[in-house]
Design an enzyme around this catalytic site. Structure first.
Site, PDB file in Angstrom:
ATOM      1  N   SER A 178       0.836  -1.209   0.000  1.00 51.50           N
ATOM      2  CA  SER A 178       0.000   0.000   0.000  1.00 51.50           C
ATOM      3  C   SER A 178       0.872   1.261   0.000  1.00 51.50           C
ATOM      4  O   SER A 178       0.435   2.314  -0.443  1.00 51.50           O
ATOM      5  CB  SER A 178      -0.941   0.009   1.207  1.00 51.50           C
ATOM      6  OG  SER A 178      -0.202   0.134   2.408  1.00 51.50           O
ATOM      7  N   HIS A 179       2.108   1.152   0.525  1.00 51.52           N
ATOM      8  CA  HIS A 179       2.998   2.314   0.571  1.00 51.52           C
ATOM      9  C   HIS A 179       4.258   2.100  -0.251  1.00 51.52           C
ATOM     10  O   HIS A 179       5.277   2.753  -0.044  1.00 51.52           O
ATOM     11  CB  HIS A 179       3.328   2.679   2.019  1.00 51.52           C
ATOM     12  CG  HIS A 179       2.178   3.343   2.688  1.00 51.52           C
ATOM     13  ND1 HIS A 179       1.049   2.656   3.064  1.00 51.52           N
ATOM     14  CD2 HIS A 179       1.941   4.638   2.995  1.00 51.52           C
ATOM     15  CE1 HIS A 179       0.180   3.488   3.586  1.00 51.52           C
ATOM     16  NE2 HIS A 179       0.684   4.700   3.552  1.00 51.52           N
TER      17      HIS A 179
ATOM     18  N   THR B 139      -6.049   9.877  10.046  1.00 51.30           N
ATOM     19  CA  THR B 139      -5.836   8.428  10.143  1.00 51.30           C
ATOM     20  C   THR B 139      -4.585   8.158  10.979  1.00 51.30           C
ATOM     21  O   THR B 139      -4.232   7.014  11.246  1.00 51.30           O
ATOM     22  CB  THR B 139      -5.681   7.810   8.740  1.00 51.30           C
ATOM     23  OG1 THR B 139      -4.703   8.576   8.007  1.00 51.30           O
ATOM     24  CG2 THR B 139      -6.982   7.831   7.975  1.00 51.30           C
TER      25      THR B 139
ATOM     26  N   ALA C 207      -2.082   2.747  11.072  1.00 54.29           N
ATOM     27  CA  ALA C 207      -2.994   3.883  11.204  1.00 54.29           C
ATOM     28  C   ALA C 207      -3.859   3.666  12.443  1.00 54.29           C
ATOM     29  O   ALA C 207      -4.102   2.520  12.844  1.00 54.29           O
ATOM     30  CB  ALA C 207      -3.882   3.980   9.965  1.00 54.29           C
TER      31      ALA C 207
ATOM     32  N   ASP D 271      -7.068   1.275   2.012  1.00 53.07           N
ATOM     33  CA  ASP D 271      -7.750  -0.016   2.043  1.00 53.07           C
ATOM     34  C   ASP D 271      -9.228   0.161   1.683  1.00 53.07           C
ATOM     35  O   ASP D 271      -9.812  -0.633   0.930  1.00 53.07           O
ATOM     36  CB  ASP D 271      -7.595  -0.616   3.447  1.00 53.07           C
ATOM     37  CG  ASP D 271      -7.701  -2.130   3.439  1.00 53.07           C
ATOM     38  OD1 ASP D 271      -7.935  -2.690   2.357  1.00 53.07           O
ATOM     39  OD2 ASP D 271      -7.570  -2.737   4.515  1.00 53.07           O
TER      40      ASP D 271
END
Ligand code: NDP
Length: 339
Positions: free
Chosen positions: A52-53, A165, A185, A193
């Protein structure tokens, strides 16, 4: 973002991914130190399976670099504020370069007096926190790191976005082993997500957020237009508030609401402060600190529980052996965007 577009199906050498990422950023006018710093973080995330990062964040950096206040030539330098505190102004560039440079000064101070604080100000933040907090632990220190984001999360009992977040990361150094690190988060799920579920046409659990009328919903699009919820009810809400205050007003930087106002519809990564704290277990805890901590970690494996970070470290080993897994569709997209 779409699951299909980031699912890895090819493996590349770390050096090739570094070169592609750096070329991409330099071709859009980012200066060399920022391009190298951001490339190191994004490629590390890709290597460790923090997709995701990882590289899927790269196309979005174009929105961030288009923000009217973004500074492609930022070249931050740390400033000593007191025996324990260091401040560094990211000068409206990506915050990771400022954090990297500030950490060197933070480690130096903490090794002298046992405790240190680093305030990173005015940085656009689009990365995971663990790659930099790991460096604090690699220097034999305990680290804590946090930042606000945008006011997407309602406080427990509320229905409207107020808190960010607000990620929190913690690292504890270990002898002959990678550090204990967690990083997540404080919202029930990350915004990325929820967006992924929307893009894939999937429902979300009904405790992730509320719609614009403040009612719980399993529709991710409604949550993105309404408000997200913190993890753990009032407990997560309080921890998110702590982060909001400590990495906002305490260090003289924006709260999540002010960061969102600052965006002015640019869809850039949130621009705000980041707080990093470091502690020396040798100076503060003394001779038994390390062994006592190891006994806690052993208590996890004794009962079959895993430590946070274990999955990433396994992925790191696989990447070193076989290359870093990436989606070929994502690579094509990135290559098409190199100028
Ligand atoms: P997750 O909810 O996926 O939690 C991730 C953390 O929990 C990792 O340390 C992970 O270790 C650990 N973990 C997960 N499952 C287990 C398990 N079963 N047992 C023990 N530990 C476990 O993270 P989020 O989605 O909330 O956040 C993901 C990333 O997003 C973070 O890196 C965070 O920094 C980043 N983020 C950044 C923001 C910013 O402002 N820049 C804003 C919000 C999030 P492991 O990795 O080994 O699985």
């Amino acid at each position: 973002m779409n699951r299909k577009k980031i699912e890895p199906d090819v493996r590349l050498l770390e050096s090739d991914l570094m070169a592609l990422t750096t070329d991409f950023l330099l071709s859009h006018g980012l200066n060399v130190p920022q391009a190298h710093s951001l490339a190191r973080i994004l490629v590390a995330a890709q290597r460790d399976g923090s997709w995701s990062h990882g590289l899927q964040r790269l196309p979005g950096t174009l929105d961030t670099m288009s923000h009217p206040r973004f500074n492609k030539q930022a070249d931050p330098a740390p400033e000593s504020v007191s025996a324990a505190a260091v401040r560094i102004d990211a000068q409206y560039g990506f915050s990771c370069l400022a954090a990297e440079r500030g950490i060197e000064a933070l480690v130096e101070k903490t090794k002298q007096i046992g405790i240190g604080l680093l305030a990173v100000k005015n940085g656009f933040h689009s990365t995971a926190l663990w790659p930099l907090i790991e460096r604090i632990a690699e220097a034999g220190l305990v680290g804590l790191s946090m930042n606000p984001t945008h006011a997407w999360v309602a406080p427990a009992g509320g229905t409207k976005g107020l808190l960010g977040t607000n990620p929190l990361a913690f690292a504890w150094p270990r002898k002959d082993k990678p550090p204990y690190v967690f990083d997540f988060a404080t919202s029930a799920a990350s915004r990325a997500d929820i967006a992924m579920h929307r893009n894939c046409g999937e429902e979300i659990p009904d405790n992730w957020g509320v719609n614009a009328q403040g009612e719980r919903t399993t529709d991710p699009a409604e949550v993105l237009a309404g408000a997200m919820l913190p993890f753990g009810g009032h407990k997560g809400s309080a921890i998110a508030t702590l982060i909001e205050l400590m990495a906002g007003p305490l260090i003289g930087d924006r709260t999540s609401r002010l960061s969102q106002d600052f965006d002015q519809g640019a869809n850039a990564a949130p621009c705000h402060g980041e707080l990093l704290l470091a502690f020396s277990p040798d100076i503060i805890g003394g001779a038994d600190a390390s062994d006592d901590a190891e006994a806690v970690f052993a208590g996890f494996s004794d009962q079959g529980a895993r430590l946070p970070g274990d999955r990433r470290y396994r992925m790191r080993e696989v990447s070193a052996r076989e290359g870093i897994a990436v989606s070929s569709a994502l690579l094509d997209r990135i290559r098409s965007l190199v100028r």
